[in-house]
Enzyme design. Structure first.
Site, PDB file in Angstrom:
ATOM      1  N   HIS A  20      40.988 -27.574  79.441  1.00 60.66           N
ATOM      2  CA  HIS A  20      40.206 -26.378  79.157  1.00 60.66           C
ATOM      3  C   HIS A  20      41.085 -25.359  78.431  1.00 60.66           C
ATOM      4  CE1 HIS A  20      36.835 -27.439  81.700  1.00 60.66           C
ATOM      5  NE2 HIS A  20      37.467 -27.273  82.833  1.00 60.66           N
ATOM      6  N   HIS A  78      40.184 -32.890  86.302  1.00 58.66           N
ATOM      7  CA  HIS A  78      39.629 -33.917  85.423  1.00 58.66           C
ATOM      8  C   HIS A  78      40.633 -34.200  84.330  1.00 58.66           C
ATOM      9  CE1 HIS A  78      38.718 -30.057  83.616  1.00 58.66           C
ATOM     10  NE2 HIS A  78      37.854 -29.788  84.575  1.00 58.66           N
ATOM     11  N   HIS A 101      41.980 -26.587  89.528  1.00 62.26           N
ATOM     12  CA  HIS A 101      41.754 -25.222  89.041  1.00 62.26           C
ATOM     13  C   HIS A 101      40.490 -24.636  89.641  1.00 62.26           C
ATOM     14  CE1 HIS A 101      39.796 -27.964  86.206  1.00 62.26           C
ATOM     15  NE2 HIS A 101      38.909 -27.019  85.957  1.00 62.26           N
ATOM     16  N   CYS A 112      35.110 -20.679  77.787  1.00 60.80           N
ATOM     17  CA  CYS A 112      35.818 -21.930  78.077  1.00 60.80           C
ATOM     18  C   CYS A 112      35.501 -22.932  76.982  1.00 60.80           C
ATOM     19  CB  CYS A 112      35.390 -22.478  79.435  1.00 60.80           C
ATOM     20  SG  CYS A 112      36.205 -24.038  79.854  1.00 60.80           S
ATOM     21  N   GLU A 126      38.204 -28.062  91.116  1.00 56.86           N
ATOM     22  CA  GLU A 126      38.051 -29.405  90.540  1.00 56.86           C
ATOM     23  C   GLU A 126      39.252 -29.740  89.667  1.00 56.86           C
ATOM     24  OE1 GLU A 126      34.531 -28.696  88.091  1.00 56.86           O
ATOM     25  OE2 GLU A 126      35.805 -28.166  86.389  1.00 56.86           O
TER      26      GLU A 126
HETATM   27 MN    MN Z   1      37.052 -27.701  84.961  1.00 56.48          MN
END
Ligand code: MN
Length: 153
Positions: free
Chosen positions: A73, A69, A107, A121, A67
């Site tokens: 992270h 975004h 990632h 995370c 994914e």
């Molecule tokens: Mn992610």
């Protein structure tokens, strides 16, 4: 955060990467799921900090969703070994490695066949939803031999 949702100040581990008072959330999974054998526990969720700290763990041979975004992270590997795809790079990961995933970078994490892979995370409390790759985007990623090998199949 109101008192009702304030966690106890001390939540000891139960061992085995579980914590007292922390909900264990196995991902729901069916044949079409873009991830495999991964669970989530939200260790800290505090709007006054502006972030959450989650613990993800995948079984041997499991993997997280591929994914990207807008939100970023900050990751620390806690247990196991595997690989992480970071845009056009694939890196081997081991306990205590630190991984920064910038905005809009594809990632994915994959555990080795031998053992679970677990990582912390950190993420912004307010964040956008992940986007999954289209077939065209996947094909473009696979043009990179390292990424193609990582993605397999
Ligand atoms: Mn992610």
């Amino acid at each position: 955060m109101d008192a009702e949702h304030t966690p106890p100040l001390f939540r000891p581990t139960e061992g085995g990467y579980r914590w007292d008072g922390v909900a264990y959330q196995p991902y729901k999974q069916d044949g079409s799921a873009p991830f495999k054998d991964i669970s989530r526990q939200t260790l800290f969720h505090d709007p006054s900090l502006g972030c959450e700290l989650r613990y993800f763990e995948m079984d041997a041979a499991g993997y997280s969703t591929l994914e990207r975004h807008e939100h970023t992270h900050a990751v620390m590997i806690l247990r196991g070994h595997g690989q992480c795809m970071l845009g056009d790079r694939v890196v081997d990961v081991k306990p205590h490695d630190l991984i920064t995933i910038p905005s809009w970078t594809w990632h994915q994490f994959r555990a080795t066949d031998a053992e679970p892979l677990g990582f912390l995370c950190m993420v912004n409390t307010l964040r956008d939803r992940p986007a999954l790759p289209t077939d065209e985007e996947l094909a473009a990623m696979r043009a990179n031999p390292d990424v193609a090998r990582f993605l397999g199949g």
